[in-house]
Enzyme design. Structure first.
Site, PDB file in Angstrom:
ATOM      1  N   HIS A   7       0.805  -1.226   0.000  1.00 52.80           N
ATOM      2  CA  HIS A   7       0.000   0.000   0.000  1.00 52.80           C
ATOM      3  C   HIS A   7       0.843   1.284   0.000  1.00 52.80           C
ATOM      4  O   HIS A   7       0.848   1.998  -0.975  1.00 52.80           O
ATOM      5  CB  HIS A   7      -1.025   0.055   1.150  1.00 52.80           C
ATOM      6  CG  HIS A   7      -2.006  -1.061   1.111  1.00 52.80           C
ATOM      7  ND1 HIS A   7      -2.822  -1.289   0.027  1.00 52.80           N
ATOM      8  CD2 HIS A   7      -2.293  -2.046   2.008  1.00 52.80           C
ATOM      9  CE1 HIS A   7      -3.577  -2.350   0.259  1.00 52.80           C
ATOM     10  NE2 HIS A   7      -3.285  -2.840   1.444  1.00 52.80           N
ATOM     11  N   ASP A  63      -5.153  -7.652  -4.210  1.00 57.25           N
ATOM     12  CA  ASP A  63      -5.590  -7.460  -2.829  1.00 57.25           C
ATOM     13  C   ASP A  63      -6.962  -8.064  -2.501  1.00 57.25           C
ATOM     14  O   ASP A  63      -7.085  -9.259  -2.277  1.00 57.25           O
ATOM     15  CB  ASP A  63      -5.532  -5.963  -2.506  1.00 57.25           C
ATOM     16  CG  ASP A  63      -5.584  -5.673  -1.013  1.00 57.25           C
ATOM     17  OD1 ASP A  63      -5.613  -6.633  -0.230  1.00 57.25           O
ATOM     18  OD2 ASP A  63      -5.584  -4.483  -0.625  1.00 57.25           O
TER      19      ASP A  63
HETATM   20 ZN   LIG Z   1      -3.914  -6.707   2.003  1.00 59.74          ZN
END
Ligand SMILES: [Zn+2]
Length: 431
Positions: free
Chosen positions: A270, A325
């Protein structure tokens, strides 16, 4: 016995070239790449109407969250949703999970990944237990589902010990429990004995929320000693940064680098709210940032500021990787274009991720292939001797590509394509 493949065009690292023969050894690795005539020309397997790219490497997935598709999309009455309201929906799925269900969802996600050109998945796996105790029953379900789907798997086995910084796991989180670093490594040893041909392990601490910094550093150092890659979620949420500042007086990236003593071998997933200086220090120190554009968009997380790093280091692709994800959508071409579009939307300029010639598409492809392979510690992501024969076949007759020329094919595909252009995938030489 070496087999040979020849498509109309093959990506050789910088461009598409015609007449390239890829030799594949029986060990599943690429034995040779070249345009020379071969003694047994008739033995060449031709792929007419196809172009070949290296298989895409999906660095970050939670396969079970495929079960939330279409289900986390209604916001609580009277209020806007957020990552944290979505997390409640995800915990609802976790509570009802069985071994059969996680196996089915993982298989579904992995099959869908192959159809999107993904040949390797890094499965960031923190949902371990079926029973009330620490049985790790769901770990084997992931290995089995990946084997069945024929996808290369790096099982990123996650350690999760605290519900927030300094707080115990909540009842909804009990299925994540890593118990202790010693129990974690015992489970890693057990898993090591049960891996398939196309499976390896990586070490993970879920986030700075999920373990104390002593355990985080301990697991990182043992991972390095064993030659394993190390992954962790970093700064996806402002709240994580606020909590970390309150507990340690440092932001999560600073705390991570302090606990590990460096960035080598670390993939930070991220980095949405990472301070530009911290990101430059992390990536410059050998770390990789894995961005998950479709998920950041779906969850309303935001997107990282990559412009600072690009300005400091030029081409950023070698330090970037991509992940699907939450698997709310599985399209790796979409992830590639949104890696760049995210920066365009942030900066109102075009070409944040460009190479020395100004081209953007090759940089995005590198993040989706080489950058991913580096992050996961696998020999893949490029069509070269010694790498795994992990390939994507592109259907050159797809309407979205109409008008292509060899020089425009890659940008046509990345900016105009989806999954319909993916005609097939090869993993370890098997179609
Ligand atoms: Zn994740």
């Amino acid at each position: 016995m070496t087999r040979y493949l020849e498509a109309d065009l093959t990506w050789t690292g910088e461009r598409f070239e015609p007449g390239v023969r890829i030799g594949i050894g029986k060990d599943g690795r690429i034995a040779s790449v070249g345009t020379e005539a071969l003694p047994g020309e008739s033995a060449i397997e031709r792929l007419p109407g196809r172009a070949l790219l290296p298989g895409f490497v999906n660095v970050h997935s939670h396969a079970f969250q495929r079960g939330l598709r279409g289900r986390g999309e209604t916001c609580p009455a009277g209020a806007a949703g957020s990552f944290w309201t979505w997390r409640e929906a995800m915990y609802g799925l976790v509570e009802k999970m069985t071994e059969e269900r996680i196996s089915e969802l993982s298989y579904q996600a992995f099959r869908e990944m192959r159809a999107a050109g993904i040949t390797t998945v890094g499965e960031f796996h923190y949902l371990h237990h079926e029973g009330p105790g620490a049985d790790f029953a769901f770990d084997d379900a992931i290995l089995e589902a990946a084997e069945r789907a024929g996808i290369r798997l790096v099982l990123l086995e996650a350690y999760y010990r605290t519900g927030g910084i300094g707080t115990p796991l909540s009842p909804a989180q009990r299925r994540f429990d890593g118990v202790s670093p010693a129990a974690y490594w015992r489970q890693m040893d057990a898993l090591g004995g049960r891996l398939g041909r196309d499976q390896t392990l990586g070490a993970v601490v879920h986030s700075v929320r999920a373990a104390n910094l002593g355990e985080l550093g301990e697991i990182y150092r043992e991972a390095r000693r064993r030659g394993l890659v190390f992954h962790i979620h970093v700064e996806e949420q402002q709240k994580e940064i606020e909590d970390c500042l309150a507990a340690y007086g440092k932001r999560p990236m600073e705390a991570l680098l302090g606990a590990c003593g460096g960035a080598e071998g670390i993939t930070a997933v991220h980095c949405t709210h990472t301070a530009p200086d911290d990101l430059v220090r992390f990536l410059g120190g050998g770390g990789t940032a894995c961005i998950c554009p479709a998920t950041e968009g779906n969850l309303g997380d935001g997107l990282p500021d990559l412009a600072g790093f690009v300005a400091a280091h030029g081409e950023a692709a070698a330090r970037l990787a991509l992940g699907t994800d939450s698997n709310a959508r599985i399209s790796f071409l979409e992830e590639m274009r949104w890696l760049e579009y995210g920066q365009r939307v942030r900066t109102e300029t075009r070409g944040a991720l460009r190479d020395a010639t100004g081209a953007v598409a090759p940089v995005l492809l590198k993040a989706a292939t080489l950058g991913g392979a580096r992050s996961l510690g696998i020999e893949a992501g490029e069509i070269r001797p010694g790498a795994w024969a992990d390939l994507v076949e592109i259907d050159l007759a797809c309407p979205a590509l109409d008008g292509w020329e060899p020089e425009t094919l890659l940008p046509s595909l990345i900016f105009g394509g989806g999954n319909a252009e993916i005609a097939g995938t090869w993993v370890g030489g098997r179609r």
